[in-house]
Design an enzyme around this catalytic site. Structure first.
Site, PDB file in Angstrom:
ATOM      1  N   ASN A 118       0.841  -1.199   0.000  1.00  0.00           N
ATOM      2  CA  ASN A 118       0.000   0.000   0.000  1.00  0.00           C
ATOM      3  C   ASN A 118       0.880   1.255   0.000  1.00  0.00           C
ATOM      4  O   ASN A 118       1.982   1.264   0.565  1.00  0.00           O
ATOM      5  CB  ASN A 118      -1.021   0.005   1.136  1.00  0.00           C
ATOM      6  CG  ASN A 118      -0.453  -0.250   2.519  1.00  0.00           C
ATOM      7  OD1 ASN A 118       0.576  -0.875   2.682  1.00  0.00           O
ATOM      8  ND2 ASN A 118      -1.138   0.245   3.533  1.00  0.00           N
TER       9      ASN A 118
ATOM     10  N   GLU B 109       0.384   5.279   0.729  1.00  0.00           N
ATOM     11  CA  GLU B 109      -0.532   6.317   1.228  1.00  0.00           C
ATOM     12  C   GLU B 109      -0.060   7.702   0.821  1.00  0.00           C
ATOM     13  O   GLU B 109       0.985   7.872   0.184  1.00  0.00           O
ATOM     14  CB  GLU B 109      -0.660   6.180   2.748  1.00  0.00           C
ATOM     15  CG  GLU B 109      -1.271   4.827   3.116  1.00  0.00           C
ATOM     16  CD  GLU B 109      -1.550   4.651   4.598  1.00  0.00           C
ATOM     17  OE1 GLU B 109      -1.052   5.447   5.421  1.00  0.00           O
ATOM     18  OE2 GLU B 109      -2.286   3.708   4.929  1.00  0.00           O
TER      19      GLU B 109
ATOM     20  N   CYS C 167      -4.104   0.696  -2.446  1.00  0.00           N
ATOM     21  CA  CYS C 167      -3.927  -0.572  -1.730  1.00  0.00           C
ATOM     22  C   CYS C 167      -2.858  -1.444  -2.384  1.00  0.00           C
ATOM     23  O   CYS C 167      -2.551  -1.307  -3.576  1.00  0.00           O
ATOM     24  CB  CYS C 167      -5.237  -1.350  -1.719  1.00  0.00           C
ATOM     25  SG  CYS C 167      -6.546  -0.564  -0.772  1.00  0.00           S
TER      26      CYS C 167
ATOM     27  N   GLU D 106      -2.985  -4.564  -3.246  1.00  0.00           N
ATOM     28  CA  GLU D 106      -3.478  -5.401  -4.359  1.00  0.00           C
ATOM     29  C   GLU D 106      -3.476  -4.615  -5.665  1.00  0.00           C
ATOM     30  O   GLU D 106      -3.080  -5.116  -6.719  1.00  0.00           O
ATOM     31  CB  GLU D 106      -4.913  -5.876  -4.088  1.00  0.00           C
ATOM     32  CG  GLU D 106      -5.094  -6.702  -2.836  1.00  0.00           C
ATOM     33  CD  GLU D 106      -5.482  -5.853  -1.627  1.00  0.00           C
ATOM     34  OE1 GLU D 106      -4.829  -4.815  -1.376  1.00  0.00           O
ATOM     35  OE2 GLU D 106      -6.424  -6.246  -0.927  1.00  0.00           O
TER      36      GLU D 106
HETATM   37  N1  THU Z   1      -5.358  -1.564   2.412  1.00  0.00           N
HETATM   38  C1  THU Z   1      -4.790  -2.368   1.466  1.00  0.00           C
HETATM   39  O1  THU Z   1      -3.644  -2.162   1.056  1.00  0.00           O
HETATM   40  N2  THU Z   1      -5.532  -3.393   0.986  1.00  0.00           N
HETATM   41  C2  THU Z   1      -6.795  -3.693   1.385  1.00  0.00           C
HETATM   42  O2  THU Z   1      -7.440  -4.539   0.797  1.00  0.00           O
HETATM   43  C3  THU Z   1      -7.360  -3.024   2.565  1.00  0.00           C
HETATM   44  C4  THU Z   1      -6.707  -1.734   2.923  1.00  0.00           C
HETATM   45  C5  THU Z   1      -4.581  -0.428   2.917  1.00  0.00           C
HETATM   46  C6  THU Z   1      -5.077   0.918   2.479  1.00  0.00           C
HETATM   47  C7  THU Z   1      -4.543   1.822   3.557  1.00  0.00           C
HETATM   48  O3  THU Z   1      -3.222   2.215   3.204  1.00  0.00           O
HETATM   49  C8  THU Z   1      -4.473   0.932   4.788  1.00  0.00           C
HETATM   50  O4  THU Z   1      -4.613  -0.408   4.321  1.00  0.00           O
HETATM   51  C9  THU Z   1      -5.548   1.222   5.826  1.00  0.00           C
HETATM   52  O5  THU Z   1      -6.798   1.207   5.244  1.00  0.00           O
END
Ligand code: THU
Length: 135
Positions: free
Chosen positions: A42, A44, A53, A55
């Protein structure tokens, strides 16, 4: 690549997560039908809603390298106590199903790789919106 190797790759990919705002690191490992591996984490942003995210990072890496056929995607995170696994968010489900309803999704506890849960993406996002519904 074995299932265990794919799970390990997702857990390792988590180490590169850029998650200073949520402090919630996620890794993903995506296996193509011809055996290529793409990993992602992920990413941000100070403008919180722009977070990408793990994925979707992995899928964008694969597609941008010319790969569109996928067997399996593993998502790795450390769930809070009392929670067994972290499931893909809705945006990621939609993003995965774009490439086929039969893609296997495996969620793994990054602190205990023996704890997994798996589905076909079509189960996680039933009656999905795909290209066949477009004019
Ligand atoms: N996140 C993911 O990377 N994949 C997911 O399927 C769920 C959420 C990340 C997004 C964000 O950076 C952190 O988790 C908190 O939501």
């Amino acid at each position: 690549m074995t299932r265990d190797e794919l799970i390990s790759a997702a857990i390792e990919a988590r180490q590169l997560a850029y998650a200073p705002y949520s402090d919630f690191a996620v890794g993903a490992a995506l296996l193509t039908t011809d055996g290529r591996l793409f990993v992602g984490c992920n990413v941000e942003n100070a403008s919180y809603g722009l977070a990408i995210c793990a994925e979707r990072t992995a899928i964008c890496k694969a597609v941008s390298e010319g790969y569109r056929k996928f067997q399996t995607i593993v998502v790795a995170a450390v769930p809070p106590s009392g929670v067994t696994h972290v499931s893909p968010c809705g945006a990621c489900r939609q993003f995965i199903v774009e490439f086929g309803t039969d893609i296997e999704v495996i969620a793994v506890n990054a602190d205990d790789s023996s704890v997994t849960k798996s589905w076909k993406i079509g189960e996680l996002i039933p009656d999905n919106f795909t290209f066949d519904q477009l004019d």
